[in-house]
Design an enzyme around this catalytic site. Structure first.
Site, PDB file in Angstrom:
ATOM      1  N   HIS A  73      -1.275  47.126 -14.229  1.00 23.78           N
ATOM      2  CA  HIS A  73      -2.346  46.891 -15.204  1.00 23.78           C
ATOM      3  C   HIS A  73      -2.387  45.448 -15.694  1.00 23.78           C
ATOM      4  CE1 HIS A  73       0.825  47.690 -18.352  1.00 23.78           C
ATOM      5  NE2 HIS A  73       0.129  46.774 -18.998  1.00 23.78           N
ATOM      6  N   ASP A 119       2.232  52.237 -11.807  1.00 21.38           N
ATOM      7  CA  ASP A 119       1.937  50.989 -12.530  1.00 21.38           C
ATOM      8  C   ASP A 119       2.882  49.853 -12.148  1.00 21.38           C
ATOM      9  OD1 ASP A 119       0.490  49.378 -14.179  1.00 21.38           O
ATOM     10  OD2 ASP A 119       1.326  50.133 -16.051  1.00 21.38           O
ATOM     11  N   SER A 125       4.559  43.760 -21.142  1.00 22.73           N
ATOM     12  CA  SER A 125       4.320  44.576 -19.953  1.00 22.73           C
ATOM     13  C   SER A 125       4.712  43.823 -18.690  1.00 22.73           C
ATOM     14  CB  SER A 125       2.847  44.976 -19.866  1.00 22.73           C
ATOM     15  OG  SER A 125       2.508  45.873 -20.882  1.00 22.73           O
TER      16      SER A 125
END
Length: 472
Positions: free
Chosen positions: A123, A153, A225
């Site tokens: 993402h 992911d 992230s």
């Protein structure tokens, strides 16, 4: 003087007479009286630790060494996208569009090899026209996207440098323990090279139905992230991926993809270009008190097998409906995410030892995992599987077979035709479809993009009503 001496003598004489009377009359009677107290006075006991609660320098986790081993191997990843649109009134009237680069997002990444391979989240780089990577020494490189796995992911990037880069070695996430110290290293809010500490709060945490995250209380915020979750040895045990928050910022829980899953994905992308999934081939549910009561079993932990995929490793090895899976190799199975998380670290043809409970007896069965393509077929942006025999027996309309839709990512067929999950395709262009082998034949002959050849489609909807669509 004479009066004073007289008064002292009288006082002393009075005291002697009083003491003598007490000894003669009162104390003598009390010698024959026994007062018995039957009330038992037990001492109050409070469990108390007498050990020194202070850690010595040798007992404290060495977070400094772990941070120093990691910080130079964590990078800042920027996602630049192309924004197309009219910029001025003149552009609007003339119909001109101008392409403009625009920063769409940023996150972190972890260098995993000295030659510049970097792991981040899918993402973070999704939709990027250009990906730039900034090292801890402020050097910036354009990165190549090697491959992605949207389901877990994970994305793999590559940058080219003239010298070897600092990198973080993979650790064994299966060996991590609840309560173990970990560090989260990343770039929250564009603040580069940020290190936070915490402990592993839980393992095999599932947030959406098919995940197996490490949960930690190390502070993770937007920008973290794709960053590193490392143990006290500076080994990568997870890729920081998500937070659970009502505000968009950290409120106590963060989640990381376990390193064993990330490593397997990276190795598959490097070797095959995509992820090779190993399938056990069982369906069922995780046991708890309510499920155990409903299924009339005596155990409340494990995975109850309610169905077996035909031609799967479980089917070939002899696992049957009603078996309770207790352990895969050395990993205890208490919930579905334990099972799915461990299988994500395995490849087709890998042999795992499945410990089951059958009729009150423990049994270990070696199972060779099956290729996903042997059971599930991807075609026209849809995923198909055979109809389970158990379902066929329950519904006569399905006795002739078909291909069951597990997932439909084809927007046109979803929105215009209305194909949904659990619909059954029975014929394509008047070619009868009895199972996924028939789908595979079309795929081999025409390729994945069959939509342009599609003239006619026959299927059963969610209520098993027969439908037919003719495309003009």
């Amino acid at each position: 003087m004479k009066k004073i001496l007289t008064l002292v003598c009288v006082s002393a004489l009075g005291g002697l007479l009083t003491l003598g009377g007490y000894k003669l009359f009162v104390e003598k009677e009390n010698n024959n009286v026994v007062i018995e107290d039957n009330t038992s006075q037990l001492p109050v006991y409070v469990p108390t630790s007498t050990s020194n609660a202070l850690l010595t320098n040798t007992d404290k986790p060495d977070l400094i060494t772990a941070a120093n081993k990691t910080i130079d191997a964590v990078v800042h990843v920027k996602n630049t996208q192309i924004n197309r649109g009219p910029q001025t009134w003149g552009d609007i009237f003339s119909g001109r569009t101008i392409e403009r680069k625009q920063l769409a997002g940023a996150g972190s990444g972890v260098i995993i090899s000295p030659d510049g391979h970097i792991v981040t989240n899918n993402h973070v780089i999704k939709g990027a026209a250009e990906i730039s990577v900034t090292l801890n020494d402020n050097r910036t490189f354009l990165a190549e996207l090697v491959g992605t796995d949207a389901e877990n992911d994970i994305a793999l990037l590559k940058i080219d440098t003239e010298e070897n880069l600092p990198h973080v070695p993979f650790g064994d996430s299966d060996a991590t323990q609840i309560g173990e110290w970990v560090l989260a290293v990343g770039n929250p809010f564009n603040l580069t090279s940020t290190v936070t500490a915490g402990i592993i709060s839980a393992k095999s945490r599932d947030l959406s139905g098919n995940q197996s995250f490490i949960q930690t209380d190390a502070v993770v915020n937007p920008g973290n992230s794709g960053g590193a979750l490392v143990n006290v040895n500076g080994e990568l045990v997870g890729i920081n991926t998500a937070i659970q928050s009502q505000t968009g910022s950290y409120i106590g829980y963060s989640f990381a993809v376990p390193s064993n899953i990330a490593r397997k994905i990276v190795e598959d992308i490097m070797e095959f270009g995509d992820v090779q999934d190993g399938i056990l081939g069982v369906t069922g549910l995780a046991l708890n008190g309510e499920a155990a009561k409903e299924l009339d079993v005596d155990v409340t932990e494990g995975f109850y097998v309610s169905g077996i995929e035909k031609k799967s490793g479980a089917d070939i090895a002899g696992i049957v409906e009603g078996d309770i899976i207790r352990r895969l190799d050395n990993v205890e199975i208490n919930k579905y995410s334990d099972l799915s998380g461990y299988l994500k670290t395995k490849s087709p043809s890998d042999v795992i030892n499945v410990e089951i409970l059958r009729n009150g007896a423990i049994k270990t069965i070696p199972v060779a995992l099956t290729k996903k393509e042997d059971i599930y077929v991807e075609f026209m942006d849809m995923q198909f599987r055979d109809i389970p025999e158990k379902i066929k027996n329950e519904y006569p309309q399905l006795s002739e077979g078909g291909a069951l839709i597990l997932e439909n990512k084809n927007a046109w067929l979803y929105n215009k035709v209305g194909l949904r999950r659990n619909y059954v395709i029975t014929a394509i262009n008047d070619i009868e479809i009895k199972n996924v082998d028939d789908i595979n034949k079309l795929k081999k002959e025409y390729g994945e993009d069959f939509t342009k050849y599609l003239n006619k489609l026959e299927y059963l909807d969610g209520n098993l009503r027969r439908k037919e669509i003719i495309f003009r």
